[in-house]
Design an enzyme around this catalytic site. Structure first.
Site: not given
Length: 395
Positions: A254, A344, A346
């Site tokens: 990001c 992202h 995660e």
């Protein structure tokens, strides 16, 4: 009786609804989030600092709030906009309602407005400054204060959300590697995903120096997500260039993708309305695979997607693109051990299509940690390595 509230955009359009959360007045950049789940993770994502989030999913708050799903220690959004807040929470893990949490943390919100019309307006006109107020319901009066509020372009915000003190998240099970994680707004799930792969994370403040990074003895560096305009982050970019010159493996996501892009010499620019949500299609240009991914960014890297670019650190290519608009979604260095993605991996609330990127980072460490450690040692002793000497692949 529920108090009235008003949302006013900088172009003069306004929406009247009901107060949802704390009473008062708040300002920020209005952006819409297309996720149908994960509102708690959205609210506590530091990347949303100084933004007013509009949820496109109509019904929000069903599952309440718990203490396990936070992505940081607090809510970071400046304001919150929903159409139909849940009348009651219904989840065995919930400890309080969403509105209670907004009130407890002083977050001003609005409900009962036409979020579909608001989203269409932002998509056509672009993200813009706005205010939510329960204290002044005069649109013209509120708009004057909106126009006096700071814009997101040119905003240097990473230091406002970063940790003040370094801390460590230990590997789960056998420790295989350790990394230095530069916190520009890191989410708690990121070091957890790394820990699951046997990687200990030394999380460092945004203003950390090269010496502080190298003194952790880390095998690699992770560059986190975060808020604000990457064009303001000159110190962070300079640090990354120093790290690339030592041959230290680097993985960014990001905001970290934007910083790495700048370190390679690319520019950045502000997107019209950004990518915010958990249903963005991204293609891995190496494998051809399409992933559904989680995004939260209003800026992007300006890099050519049709060729390998020659940089101070060798060849760099665009590894991923967004299939909606061809925005650069990843970079891959060919001559230094570095790669990044704009989304992202995660993604605590899902989707998890991109979780393999943490495995790819671990594989990069397996292949290059010894050589990177040697280069870091030379850097500590004052002998810098030449970028052209580095041959490990970045992805």
């Amino acid at each position: 009786m529920t108090d009235k509230a008003i949302l006013v955009l900088e172009d003069g359009r306004s929406f009247t609804g009901e107060s949802y959360g704390a009473a008062g007045e708040t300002f920020g950049e209005a952006v819409f989030n297309t996720g149908m789940t994960g509102y708690q993770e959205t609210l506590t994502d530091p990347s949303y600092h100084r933004q007013v989030v509009v949820q496109t999913a109509p019904h929000i708050g069903n599952t309440g709030v718990n203490d396990e799903d936070q992505e940081s220690s607090r809510i970071w959004v400046s304001g919150y906009v929903v159409r139909d807040p849940a009348r009651r929470m219904s989840n065995w893990r919930a400890t309080r309602s969403l509105e209670e949490e907004l009130q407890n943390q002083g977050v001003v919100g609005i409900s009962g407005i036409d979020t579909r019309a608001l989203t269409r307006h932002l998509r056509e006109r672009g993200a813009m400054r706005c205010a939510i107020s329960t204290t002044d319901l005069d649109p013209d009066s509120v708009r004057q204060r909106v126009l006096a509020s700071p814009e997101m372009a040119g905003a240097d915000l990473a230091g406002e959300v970063s940790t003040a003190q370094a801390y460590t998240v230990e590997a789960i099970g056998t420790r295989r590697f350790s990394i230095a994680a530069l916190d520009y707004g890191i989410k708690s799930m990121t070091p957890h995903r790394l820990a699951q792969r046997g990687i200990t994370s030394h999380v460092l403040p945004a203003d950390s120096s090269l010496r502080q990074v190298l003194d952790t003895g880390a095998d690699a560096v992770f560059v986190s997500n975060g808020p604000g305009d990457p064009a303001t982050a000159d110190s962070a970019v300079a640090l990354l260039r120093e790290l690339l010159a030592t041959g230290t493996p680097v993985f960014g996501i990001c905001f970290g993708n934007q910083l790495l892009g700048r370190a390679f010499g690319f520019g950045t620019y502000k997107l019209r309305y950004g990518h915010h949500g958990i249903n963005q299609p991204v293609q891995d240009r190496v494998t051809g695979k399409v992933e559904i991914t989680a995004h939260n960014h209003g800026f992007a890297v300006d890099a050519p997607i049709d060729r390998v670019s020659e940089t101070d650190f060798g060849g760099v290519s665009v590894s991923h693109i967004c299939l909606n608009d061809n925005v650069v979604e990843g970079l891959r260095a060919h001559d230094v051990p570095a790669f990044s993605v704009q989304y992202h991996p995660e993604a605590a609330a899902g989707p998890h299509d991109a979780a393999y990127l943490f495995d790819r980072f671990a594989q990069l460490l397996e292949g290059g940690s010894e050589r990177a450690s040697q280069r870091a040692q030379r850097a500590r002793s004052g002998s810098s390595a030449e970028p052209t000497d580095i041959t490990e692949g970045g992805n």
